[in-house]
Motif scaffolding. Structure first.
Motif, PDB file in Angstrom:
ATOM      1  N   UNK A  15       0.934  -1.064   0.169  1.00 44.26           N
ATOM      2  CA  UNK A  15      -0.003  -0.026   0.019  1.00 44.26           C
ATOM      3  C   UNK A  15       0.889   1.357  -0.038  1.00 44.26           C
ATOM      4  N   UNK A  16       1.916   1.254   0.853  1.00 40.59           N
ATOM      5  CA  UNK A  16       2.790   2.180   0.770  1.00 40.59           C
ATOM      6  C   UNK A  16       3.616   2.699  -0.319  1.00 40.59           C
ATOM      7  N   UNK A  17       3.365   1.774  -1.387  1.00 45.99           N
ATOM      8  CA  UNK A  17       4.223   1.775  -2.722  1.00 45.99           C
ATOM      9  C   UNK A  17       3.352   2.212  -3.642  1.00 45.99           C
ATOM     10  N   UNK A  18       2.011   2.375  -3.204  1.00 47.06           N
ATOM     11  CA  UNK A  18       0.945   2.555  -4.528  1.00 47.06           C
ATOM     12  C   UNK A  18       0.718   3.989  -4.185  1.00 47.06           C
ATOM     13  N   UNK A  19       0.361   4.772  -5.289  1.00 44.29           N
ATOM     14  CA  UNK A  19       0.067   6.293  -5.597  1.00 44.29           C
ATOM     15  C   UNK A  19      -1.291   6.653  -4.431  1.00 44.29           C
ATOM     16  N   UNK A  20      -1.120   7.463  -3.761  1.00 47.65           N
ATOM     17  CA  UNK A  20      -2.361   7.986  -3.011  1.00 47.65           C
ATOM     18  C   UNK A  20      -3.546   8.360  -3.682  1.00 47.65           C
ATOM     19  N   UNK A  21      -4.581   8.076  -3.093  1.00 52.29           N
ATOM     20  CA  UNK A  21      -6.014   8.482  -4.018  1.00 52.29           C
ATOM     21  C   UNK A  21      -6.397   9.614  -3.482  1.00 52.29           C
ATOM     22  N   UNK A  22      -5.748  10.341  -2.550  1.00 54.20           N
ATOM     23  CA  UNK A  22      -5.943  11.921  -2.178  1.00 54.20           C
ATOM     24  C   UNK A  22      -6.389  12.566  -3.219  1.00 54.20           C
ATOM     25  N   UNK A  24      -6.790  16.812  -3.588  1.00 52.46           N
ATOM     26  CA  UNK A  24      -6.694  17.870  -2.934  1.00 52.46           C
ATOM     27  C   UNK A  24      -7.799  18.737  -2.847  1.00 52.46           C
ATOM     28  N   UNK A  25      -8.854  18.705  -2.013  1.00 49.84           N
ATOM     29  CA  UNK A  25     -10.009  19.211  -2.417  1.00 49.84           C
ATOM     30  C   UNK A  25     -10.231  20.610  -2.812  1.00 49.84           C
ATOM     31  N   UNK A  27      -8.521  22.746  -4.135  1.00 50.77           N
ATOM     32  CA  UNK A  27      -7.739  23.101  -5.468  1.00 50.77           C
ATOM     33  C   UNK A  27      -8.471  22.227  -6.466  1.00 50.77           C
TER      34      UNK A  27
ATOM     35  N   UNK B  51       3.765   7.987   7.169  1.00 48.28           N
ATOM     36  CA  UNK B  51       3.884   6.768   7.048  1.00 48.28           C
ATOM     37  C   UNK B  51       2.499   6.122   7.150  1.00 48.28           C
ATOM     38  N   UNK B  54       0.553   7.220   3.797  1.00 47.35           N
ATOM     39  CA  UNK B  54       0.825   6.360   2.598  1.00 47.35           C
ATOM     40  C   UNK B  54       0.346   4.919   2.832  1.00 47.35           C
ATOM     41  N   UNK B  55       0.334   4.308   3.968  1.00 43.62           N
ATOM     42  CA  UNK B  55      -0.127   3.052   4.192  1.00 43.62           C
ATOM     43  C   UNK B  55      -1.798   2.915   3.845  1.00 43.62           C
ATOM     44  N   UNK B  57      -3.103   5.078   1.654  1.00 37.66           N
ATOM     45  CA  UNK B  57      -3.313   5.510   0.535  1.00 37.66           C
ATOM     46  C   UNK B  57      -3.671   7.035   0.495  1.00 37.66           C
ATOM     47  N   UNK B  58      -3.212   7.768   1.598  1.00 36.07           N
ATOM     48  CA  UNK B  58      -3.358   8.970   1.654  1.00 36.07           C
ATOM     49  C   UNK B  58      -2.037   9.630   1.379  1.00 36.07           C
ATOM     50  N   UNK B  59      -2.012  11.082   1.503  1.00 35.00           N
ATOM     51  CA  UNK B  59      -0.903  11.963   1.455  1.00 35.00           C
ATOM     52  C   UNK B  59      -0.523  12.276   2.445  1.00 35.00           C
ATOM     53  N   UNK B  63      -0.064  20.758   4.163  1.00 37.12           N
ATOM     54  CA  UNK B  63      -0.359  22.106   4.041  1.00 37.12           C
ATOM     55  C   UNK B  63       0.615  23.186   4.777  1.00 37.12           C
TER      56      UNK B  63
END
Lengths: 154, 363, 642
Positions: A15-22, A24-25, A27, B51, B54-55, B57-59, B63
């Motif tokens: 999961x850590x290596x995947x691209x985050x799904x966030x 950025x609301x 913007x 960490x 990321x685990x 799937x967030x950033x 800010x």
């Protein structure tokens, strides 16, 4: 036991290596689905007349009673809507609204629909009671009689 | 820490007056250590949040400053300016004392950990791995206080840290805090045993409680390869010692509010927080020192004079593993926790000691 | 009362959907169904009108009759078997609904009747699930045409039930609305297109089962689900018609009639029905204002009561109580009238109390002996002049009903006609009723005496002015008469004499409850109150009183307070709070009057609230006991001619 523990660590590492799904609301915004039920819109006909005839069926259908309509008779010389009747005041308490869409369903002229606007936070309660001027669709060519805002609250 | 620059400064002061110079060096080292540790703790919070993000799937925080770089500063400002609400009926003295004790003991424990080999200035001794002796010159030890029983000191100090937690929970006059503190004491005392048994392996192998000597004994072969069981035991018990998942029962938020620091707000909470994260660094640093060869280069062809860098990298890796574990595993049930400590870790530790002792005796 | 008990009618037993029900012979099946608890939809049938059976909505199966029968026009017979829920009936209802909706416009969203419309309700309940006709194929007629300044007609919406036509024929008798043209072109319209003029137009939208006839005053004002209905009494006159006050956003939007067969028979006059804007007036007295010393300043109501009491006490210290007078108004409730009487007579000690201008010598409850409903049972009703019907318009409909439906003789004579030659004109030598306005009570007495000599049984009904003129008299807001018409030793001045004394400067203080329309129209009134040094006034609206009062107390309109009022015939009915006072509004008038009396040292035994005050009234006036539920007060010793 160790297999499971390692397996768990592997999953989190993947999961850590995947691209985050966030997203950025403020913007970047997710596209609103076409049938999303956000803040209401009062529509106009092509000639600028309001579709709303002030029949109050929306307020009657509203399960939380957040719609207030005060109808009045149209002045035949300067009609606000086609026909005899129009909504002199039209207010929706957006704090009480549950965005169920029954008002749009009840509307006989398709004058009210729930639009795509979802960001409705505010610091003042008064500003969360949407008036007709807030809800009405803009219509650039429309010159309201007497200079009042396009059929807005008088 | 640029070794060359520092050497220049010290040389300029002169080598004749040893006592004031030693004091000055201790002061400089202390301030540096404090700054580095506190900064590390602050950024560890950021690292933890990153960490975990990321685990999931967030950033994570992004800010305040580029990539959230200034988030720790914002957190600190928030903690400092927050109203420090306190419960009625608390023990006023102990309530104020406990958070400070937690932070102080965590920082204190780091005092004897060497992060580089001793450097002999103006002496005849070389910069060899076992060059504790520096006849005629000034031995610059890369720890705050060079003790020949450093490991014992650390174990003692971390045990005092338990008091901080228990006092804080007791002084709060709150059931959640008290229950958290009770659990915490029981857990920490139980796992203290496991920690102690785990570190005896390296001590037996190196024949010293002097951490610098323990590191020196690992020249060529780190103890993690000789004592893999002890390493695992230490790491596991270390997680428990730092109250981290999956052993964070003292502050199990689902059950106890926030455990022993439920009633602590503002900087009181901040001190506990600092203490906890400094403890993480300490645990990782001890593990590095005892098992991963301390400041020694991980591969033989890499330069050994980058000691502090290697040390930091190893500590960082271990801390990452701790974060990784935290965001992977669920919390243990309390009875399982105690069972695990006493019935698994302790016997394994004992067995490890016996086997190691036989090995050392036969060698 | 004096009506001879008619023999109990013969009962007929029939079954409605298997349920046995016994009704008097001659009953219509529709009424029998209602008694059996079976609902039969109707459009043309109306409880107060004769059956015509034109809407065909009430068709039901009867016994073995081959065709369906209209329930509204079929008379019950013994052993009749009525079926209202068979497939045949339902199929017919569905077909009938489709027929009625054929040309009915899709107006419901803009129609004032939407939400309380029989056509909507029955279409929902009995109509076909979908229409087979195209919207474009409908026949169109005039839309939204004013028939007068009060009524709008929308011919498209009409389903030709004839109710309005029959109303104008049977109830008012003016035949103003008629059916015109034939077949699909049939419309209702006024006769020769003349505008409607009668005083009872407001009942037309109520009899209309759809939205063809609507009130101009209620046009596009509201929906039925917005409205709060408060049962109350019409404040327009002393007839005592029961009304429902419909309010929205705490303002009255319309009056609706409530069928009270004893009084209004479900009809209201336009003056009463459309008089509601008076209750929404904006020029209100909302805070107390004091100008006892120096300029006017607004104060709290109870503080002003205290100041007024101190000022009155000062006057009473220096002067005789005879130099103080109290003026009420027939718009007061019974409780307030009684309280003002107590304040003036018992607390201040003045004999000068009145609620009207003219004196009423020899007043007795016998003058109000005849009940409104009994007018139908009198063989002859003599009406003196035009003033009774002008004062209480709904009386006209009752007289027309007696004449048309009961075959009674209604003699309208000039108010100054010679009573002696009248006896010969009375058709039957039976029971005679004499109806007169209060201004003509002397003549009415003469007429009654003359007729009594010739006929025997004569009863009088005197119609008073104002909503509660009768109650003010019953409760002794009169000079010389105490509560319950008890004669007092000290005669006081009546209204006009009080005003004259005030204008001459003989009064030191005046306690006035207003507004009193009769007095305010009199030029002497303003001159009189302007002359009195201390005027304590209690009034809800701005006007003469608010201009000249030194202590002005805020009152409430009849829609904002509760209490009882007594109609001309002596019926004691409750009025209720229809418009909620805003938070922090001054207390009700009754409380202010009680506090004023208490501040002056008087003893008011009960709590200053309407219901306990009514108990006080019942103790003082025994006739008022047993009037709860809108009954007439029973006055002792009022048998025989008045």
């Amino acid at each position: 036991m160790f297999r499971e523990l390692i397996g768990g660590l592997r999953i989190t590492m993947q999961a850590m290596l995947r691209k985050p799904l966030t997203i950025q609301y403020p913007e970047e915004q997710r596209p609103v689905p076409p049938r999303a039920r956000g803040r209401h819109i009062l529509h106009r006909y092509d000639n600028g007349l309001e579709k709303c005839i002030g029949c109050e069926l929306c307020s009657g259908a509203c399960p939380v009673g957040c719609i207030y309509v005060l109808p009045a008779a149209n002045d035949p010389a300067h009609p606000v809507s086609p026909g005899e009747r129009f909504a002199e005041r039209y207010e929706i308490n957006l704090m009480r609204c549950i965005y169920c869409g029954y008002c749009a369903e009840a509307c006989p002229t398709e004058a009210i629909t729930l639009g795509p606007r979802l960001d409705l936070a505010d610091y003042k309660r008064e500003r969360l009671v949407a008036t007709k001027a807030d809800l009405l669709e803009a219509w650039p060519g429309f010159r309201p009689p007497g200079g009042a805002a396009g059929g807005g609250p008088r | 820490m640029a070794g060359d620059g520092r050497r220049g400064v010290i040389l300029a002061i002169g080598s004749g007056i040893n006592v004031p110079l030693t004091l000055l060096i201790a002061l400089v080292k202390g301030v540096l250590l404090l700054v580095v540790l506190l900064t590390t703790a602050a950024y560890l919070v950021l690292a933890e949040r990153k960490v975990s993000a990321r685990i999931q799937l967030r950033i994570g925080p992004n800010r305040v400053g580029p990539g959230g770089f200034l988030q720790p500063a914002a957190d600190a400002v928030k903690l400092i300016f927050k109203e420090a609400a306190a419960p009625e009926g608390r023990d006023r003295l102990l309530f104020e004392l406990a958070p400070g004790l937690a932070a102080a003991m965590a920082l204190f424990a780091f005092a004897t950990i060497p992060i580089n080999q001793t450097i002999c200035i103006n002496g005849r001794g070389g910069a060899g791995p076992l060059s504790a002796a520096c006849p005629g010159g000034l031995a610059l030890h890369w720890d705050l206080a060079h003790l020949n029983i450093g490991l014992l000191f650390i174990l003692a100090i971390t045990s005092i840290g338990v008091y901080a937690i228990f006092i804080g929970g007791w002084a709060s006059n709150s059931k959640y805090a008290l229950l958290g503190a009770l659990r915490s004491s029981a857990q920490l005392i139980s796992y203290e045993m496991a920690v102690s048994f785990a570190v005896i392996g390296p001590v037996l192998l190196s024949g010293s409680l002097d951490l610098e000597r323990v590191v020196g004994a690992q020249h060529g072969l780190w103890f993690v390869f000789l004592q893999p069981l002890a390493f695992l035991l230490y790491l596991t018990a270390g997680l428990a010692e730092t109250n981290r998942l999956p052993f964070d029962l003292p502050e199990a938020e689902g059950e106890l509010g926030a455990g022993y620091h439920t009633e602590m707000a503002g900087m009181r909470f901040g001190m506990y927080f600092v203490g906890e994260y400094v403890n993480m660094v300490t645990v990782a640093a001890i593990a590095t020192t005892l098992f991963l060869g301390g400041w020694m280069a991980p591969l033989f062809f890499l330069p050994n004079w980058l000691g502090p860098i290697w040390f930091a990298a190893k500590v960082g890796l271990l801390i990452f593993v701790m974060l990784w574990i935290r965001w992977t595993y669920p919390r243990l049930r309390y009875d399982r926790l105690m069972q695990f400590g006493w019935k698994v870790l302790l016997p394994l530790g004992l067995a490890n000691i016996v086997v190691t002792a036989v090995f050392v005796a036969l060698r | 009362m004096s009506a001879a008990p008619s023999p109990p009618p013969e009962l007929v037993t029939l079954t409605v959907d298997g349920r046995a029900v016994s009704v008097p012979a001659g009953t219509l099946v529709w009424d029998a169904c209602e008694k059996a608890g079976v609902f039969v939809p109707v459009y043309c049938a109306h409880k107060k009108m004769d059956p015509v059976a034109v809407c065909r909505m009430c068709l039901i199966e009867v016994g073995t009759m081959p065709k369906l029968q209209p329930a509204c026009a079929t008379v019950v017979q013994a052993g009749m078997e009525v079926r209202t829920a068979t497939d045949r009936v339902q199929r017919f209802r569905q077909g009938n609904m489709e027929f009625l909706l054929l040309n009915h416009p899709l107006d419901c969203p803009v129609c004032d009747r939407g939400g309380e419309c029989d056509l909507q309700d029955f279409a929902q309940r009995y109509g076909p699930p979908r229409s087979r006709t195209a919207i474009t194929g409908k026949v169109h007629f005039d839309k939204a045409r004013p028939l007068s300044d009060r009524i709008m007609l929308d011919q498209e919406r009409c389903i030709l039930c004839w109710r309005c036509v029959r109303y104008c024929d049977e109830i008012t008798g003016d035949r103003a609305i008629v059916l015109q043209e034939r077949a699909v072109h049939t419309v209702v319209d006024t006769f020769e297109g003349r505008p409607l003029t009668g005083p009872f137009q407001g009942n037309l939208p109520e009899v209309c089962p759809v939205g063809a006839l609507t009130h101009t005053a209620y046009r596009f004002r509201s929906r039925p689900w917005d409205l709060q209905r408060t049962p109350s009494v019409c404040p327009g006159c002393s007839y005592g018609c029961t009304v429902g006050i419909d309010s929205r956003d705490n303002a009255v939007v319309r009056f609706v009639s409530q069928d009270n067969p004893d009084v209004d028979d479900s009809w209201l006059c336009d003056r009463g029905r459309y008089g509601f804007p008076e209750l929404n007036r904006q020029d209100r007295v909302l805070t107390a204002e004091l100008s006892l010393e120096g300029p006017v300043r607004a104060v709290g109501a109870l503080e002003a009561v205290g100041a007024a009491a101190r000022a009155l006490a000062g006057v009473l210290e220096r002067h005789d109580p005879d130099q103080v007078a109290c003026l009420g108004t027939p718009q007061m409730t019974n409780e307030e009238a009684f309280c003002l009487q107590w304040l003036g007579r018992d607390v201040i000690g003045t004999p000068h109390l009145d609620h009207q201008l003219e004196p009423w010598p020899d007043l007795a409850p016998d003058e109000f002996r005849l009940a409104i409903r009994e007018l139908e049972d009198c063989d002859t009703v003599v009406v003196l002049g035009e003033r009774p019907e002008a004062a209480t318009p709904v009386l006209t409909l009752r007289l027309y009903k007696a004449e048309r439906k009961r075959g009674r003789q209604v003699l309208r004579i000039a108010a100054d006609a010679d009573p002696t030659e009248l006896a010969g004109r009375v058709r039957d030598r039976g029971r005679v009723g004499v109806v007169a306005h209060e201004a003509d009570r002397d003549r009415a007495r003469a007429v009654a005496t003359a007729l009594a000599a010739a006929n025997g049984s004569v009863h009088r009904l005197t119609l008073t002015e104002g909503m509660n003129g009768r109650g003010c008299k019953d409760l002794g807001l009169l000079p010389g008469l105490g509560p319950g018409y008890r004669r007092l030793d000290r005669a006081g001045m009546h209204g006009r004499a009080i005003l004259a004394a005030a204008a001459e400067g003989r009064l030191r203080a005046l306690v006035v409850v207003g507004p009193n329309p009769e007095m305010e129209q009199d030029p002497a009134y303003e001159a009189a109150i302007a002359r009195v040094p201390l005027v304590v006034a209690l009034t809800p609206v701005r006007g003469l009183l608010s201009r000249h009062a030194q202590a002005l107390l805020p009152g409430r309109t009849m829609a904002e307070k509760q209490g009882t009022v007594t109609s001309s015939e002596g019926r004691v009915q409750r009025i209720r709070v229809a418009l909620q006072p805003r938070i922090g509004a001054p207390p009700p008038e009754l409380r202010l009057l009680v506090e004023l009396g208490r501040s002056l040292g008087g003893t008011w035994e009960s709590a200053p609230l309407a219901t306990p005050a009514f108990d006080v009234i019942c103790d003082a006036v025994p006739a008022y006991r047993g009037t709860r539920g809108g009954l007439r007060a029973a006055w002792p010793g009022t048998g025989g001619a008045a």
